[in-house]
Design an enzyme around this catalytic site. Sequence first.
Site, mmCIF file in Angstrom:
data_model
loop_
_atom_site.group_PDB
_atom_site.id
_atom_site.type_symbol
_atom_site.label_atom_id
_atom_site.label_comp_id
_atom_site.label_asym_id
_atom_site.label_seq_id
_atom_site.Cartn_x
_atom_site.Cartn_y
_atom_site.Cartn_z
ATOM 1 N NE ARG A 78 -3.569 -1.022 2.929
ATOM 2 C CZ ARG A 78 -4.854 -0.778 3.195
ATOM 3 N NH1 ARG A 78 -5.287 0.457 3.262
ATOM 4 N NH2 ARG A 78 -5.671 -1.754 3.394
ATOM 5 C CB SER A 146 4.652 -6.839 7.478
ATOM 6 O OG SER A 146 3.969 -5.682 7.133
ATOM 7 C CG ASP A 199 2.768 -5.533 10.102
ATOM 8 O OD1 ASP A 199 3.686 -5.897 10.856
ATOM 9 O OD2 ASP A 199 1.979 -6.334 9.566
#
Length: 464
Positions: A78, A146, A199
């Site tokens: 994203r 992440s 994350d």
Amino acid sequence: AGRRKKVADVIEELEQTLATPTPLLRGIADAMVEEMERGLRADPHAPLKMLISYVDNLPTGDEHGLFYALDLGGTNFRVLRVQLGGKEKRAVQQYEEVPIPPHLMVGTSTELFDFIAAELERFVETEGDDFHLPEGRHRELGFTFSFPVHQTSISSGTLVKWTKGFCINGTVGEDVVAELSSAMERQGLDMKVTALVNDTVGTLAGGIYADNDVVAAVILGTGTNAAYVEHVDAIPKWKGPLPRSGNMVINMEWGNFKSDKLPRSDYDIALDFESLNPGEQMYEKMISGMYLGEVVRRILLRLAHDASLFGDVVPSKLEKLFVLRTPDMSAMHHDTSHDLKHLGAKLKDILGVADTSMEARYITLHVCDKVAERGARLAAAGIYGILKKLGRDRAPSGGCPKQRTVVAIDGGLYEHYKKFSSRVEATLAELLGEAAASSVVVKMANDGSGIGAALLAASHSQYN
Ligand code: ADP
Ligand code: MG
């Protein structure tokens, strides 16, 4: 009749091996607390890395300015831009989500980062008039990554290992910010990474921005992980200066939790053995979105073999690793039609079995239920462990009767799989007991990690 009996036998055995009675979960929570402490001491054999995030100050709400964030997860990445306007105006954000092409997950580091930098550059080009970068400044970025990183500062860190579906040679031990920065340079993109965050840490930061009482963040997506705010006194391995807040956010990397108490079945053992990272991420392999469907597939395959669940021949598609994805499992699990027609349609789609018997459908539903139930209950035990570590597992009393404890949860599994998320919440309430549960709130933090990374980029801006 002999066939029916075989089905019943396999199911009975399954229920026993996947069972998570409450006393077992309490034991798992205690084991989690012990492993947290070992990790904080830097015991070399500790499965939990308990990584220092270098985030010792969480967002206050006063952050101002235009910041970008990039979130590289397990499935999607994203890009996000946020105009932060302080307590009054809060945040205005825009984002785009791009699936990661599977070949890039197992290619080279350069290819992966070049792809990311190119997408980011495309996104920056679309910056409109609502967003303002003061004259003469470089754009700044919070990078949510992440995977386990050994941070060396708030804006640098080396990759410990790949997890989930990633396996890229030569990146382990490298500084991921340096890799991203050189890709951005090759792309001609003028942007500086001012914060590198996991994350979970991003979700925690975004969570606190939205609600001051957030103490921990949990990810239940492709993988699973958690972060929480720890007192520096409780981190023997921290040798740096004492932060003014007295706190440090810890990225637990709890996906690698292991314990004899975890209810492992033969299906889990085989799944692990055939995975990209055998012996690692045991907890993650029982809980997270990448694996739940695969556990179900293995059980169905056994039922097809030993008990002809799908007819005389074993559907060949059922032999294929990872054909049954967790979103499909979830769709089957949520079928409420009287003849389970949606579940039947999924089985047809995925396994190529045109006509499944009602028995096969009900058994499939039951298997999904047992696998999801185990995952959800184990996740709840982990959260309960964190709350125990923080002393938030009891009803507030004495000095602060109004104390609230909020856990922010993000991730596609939790967001979309209702039967899973509702069980996490019910089990946590069960473990806490009525009195304590009334002060604990579990909150969906939808894309908190993006906003969180942007906020941390802001608080670590070179222009502060
Ligand atoms: P990431 O973990 O890659 O950062 P997300 O948090 O968006 O990404 O989670 C994506 C994961 O969530 C998918 O890999 C899948 O396992 C799970 N997921 C997505 N949709 C569903 C669904 N409808 N039901 C169950 N699980 C889902
Ligand atoms: Mg994610």
